[in-house]
Scaffold this active site. Structure first.
Site, PDB file in Angstrom:
ATOM      1  N   TYR A   1       0.803  -1.171   0.111  1.00 50.90           N
ATOM      2  CA  TYR A   1       0.068  -0.064  -0.123  1.00 50.90           C
ATOM      3  C   TYR A   1       0.905   1.222  -0.026  1.00 50.90           C
ATOM      4  O   TYR A   1       0.568   2.347  -0.822  1.00 50.90           O
ATOM      5  CB  TYR A   1      -0.681  -0.205   1.039  1.00 50.90           C
ATOM      6  CG  TYR A   1      -1.881   1.332   1.253  1.00 50.90           C
ATOM      7  CD1 TYR A   1      -3.141   1.134   0.433  1.00 50.90           C
ATOM      8  CD2 TYR A   1      -1.662   2.179   1.951  1.00 50.90           C
ATOM      9  CE1 TYR A   1      -4.034   2.192   0.687  1.00 50.90           C
ATOM     10  CE2 TYR A   1      -2.643   3.393   2.086  1.00 50.90           C
ATOM     11  CZ  TYR A   1      -3.635   3.136   1.368  1.00 50.90           C
ATOM     12  OH  TYR A   1      -4.665   4.269   1.406  1.00 50.90           O
TER      13      TYR A   1
ATOM     14  N   THR B   1     -13.791   4.637   6.980  1.00 57.91           N
ATOM     15  CA  THR B   1     -14.666   3.992   5.582  1.00 57.91           C
ATOM     16  C   THR B   1     -14.520   2.287   5.926  1.00 57.91           C
ATOM     17  O   THR B   1     -13.905   1.735   6.818  1.00 57.91           O
ATOM     18  CB  THR B   1     -13.694   4.363   4.542  1.00 57.91           C
ATOM     19  OG1 THR B   1     -12.548   3.659   4.674  1.00 57.91           O
ATOM     20  CG2 THR B   1     -13.556   5.654   4.291  1.00 57.91           C
TER      21      THR B   1
END
Length: 250
Positions: free
Chosen positions: A152, A187
């Site tokens: 990531y 989220t």
């Protein structure tokens, strides 16, 4: 509420989280929006919720595939007559070290987080008129390192610098390119990180709030930053990496 009046926008990863909040905000601000997501049903739900009715269409697409990216752009042009704003937001995360990460997982993170930005820009830029705006979702971890997230971090650093290169290449055509770099934001992806790490959500959320403002961000707050970069209010902003993280990097 007419910041994007007359504009046509694409939002990838638009079915949930920051993408969903941004697609709905764009619609409220007068844009006609194509919501692209690998979860077609969720994208359709966002389109159904958008106001004004009929201003948003959904496309099921895997943005790591060239043919799907071409189709997303074609949908915007064929349905709404042009393209002015592209928000490259689709992304995934794998919370592992290099030792624990499968090569196939590395490739998938790079395909969704990096290859998709290249592909969408490749097909969107020729369809954009002068005054177009591209916003790419980076991350605070695209500007500094983070633990247990090698793929990531690498992918988001690539997005941040690809943004700068795109800004240089297309400035003379009147197209601005910027990145928005959120910190921890509440989220579904953030909750999935807790599951991947095997951590209790409340404890994980408490760690995410460890920043000067004392809390994680909300999708709506990140969407407001994207709106600024997408709009004519940012007409002299290109090649920037806007950090929206409650002071975390500070």
């Amino acid at each position: 509420m007419n910041t994007l009046a007359g504009k046509v926008a694409i939002v990838t990863g638009g079915a949930s989280g920051i993408g969903r909040a941004t697609a709905l905000l764009f619609a409220r601000e007068g844009a006609r929006v194509v919501v692209a997501d690998i979860d077609g049903e969720a994208a359709e739900a966002v389109a159904a919720q958008a106001v004004p009715e009929g201003s948003v269409v959904a496309v099921r697409a895997d943005v790591s595939r060239p043919e799907d990216c071409r189709r997303i752009v074609a949908t915007a042009v064929d349905t709404f007559g042009g393209l002015h704003v592209l928000f490259n937001n689709a992304g995934i995360i794998r919370r592992t070290t290099a030792l624990d990460l499968d090569v196939e997982e590395w490739d998938r993170v790079m395909a969704v987080n990096v290859r998709s930005v290249f592909l969408m820009c490749k097909y969107a830029v020729p369809a954009m008129t002068e005054g177009g705006s591209i916003v790419n979702t980076g991350s605070g971890w695209g500007l500094k390192g983070g633990g247990n997230a090698i793929s990531y971090c690498a992918s988001k650093a690539a997005v941040v610098n690809m943004t700068r290169a795109l800004a240089i290449d297309h400035a003379r055509a009147g197209i601005r390119v910027n990145s928005v770099n959120p910190g921890d934001t509440d989220t579904p992806m953030l909750r999935d990180e807790a599951r991947q790490l095997g951590e209790d959500w409340d404890a994980f959320a408490s760690d995410a709030a460890d920043r000067p403002m004392g809390r994680a961000g909300t999708p709506d707050e990140i969407a407001q930053a994207v709106l600024f970069l997408a709009s004519d209010a940012a007409s002299y902003v290109t090649g920037s990496a806007l950090v929206v993280d409650g002071g975390g990097l500070a």
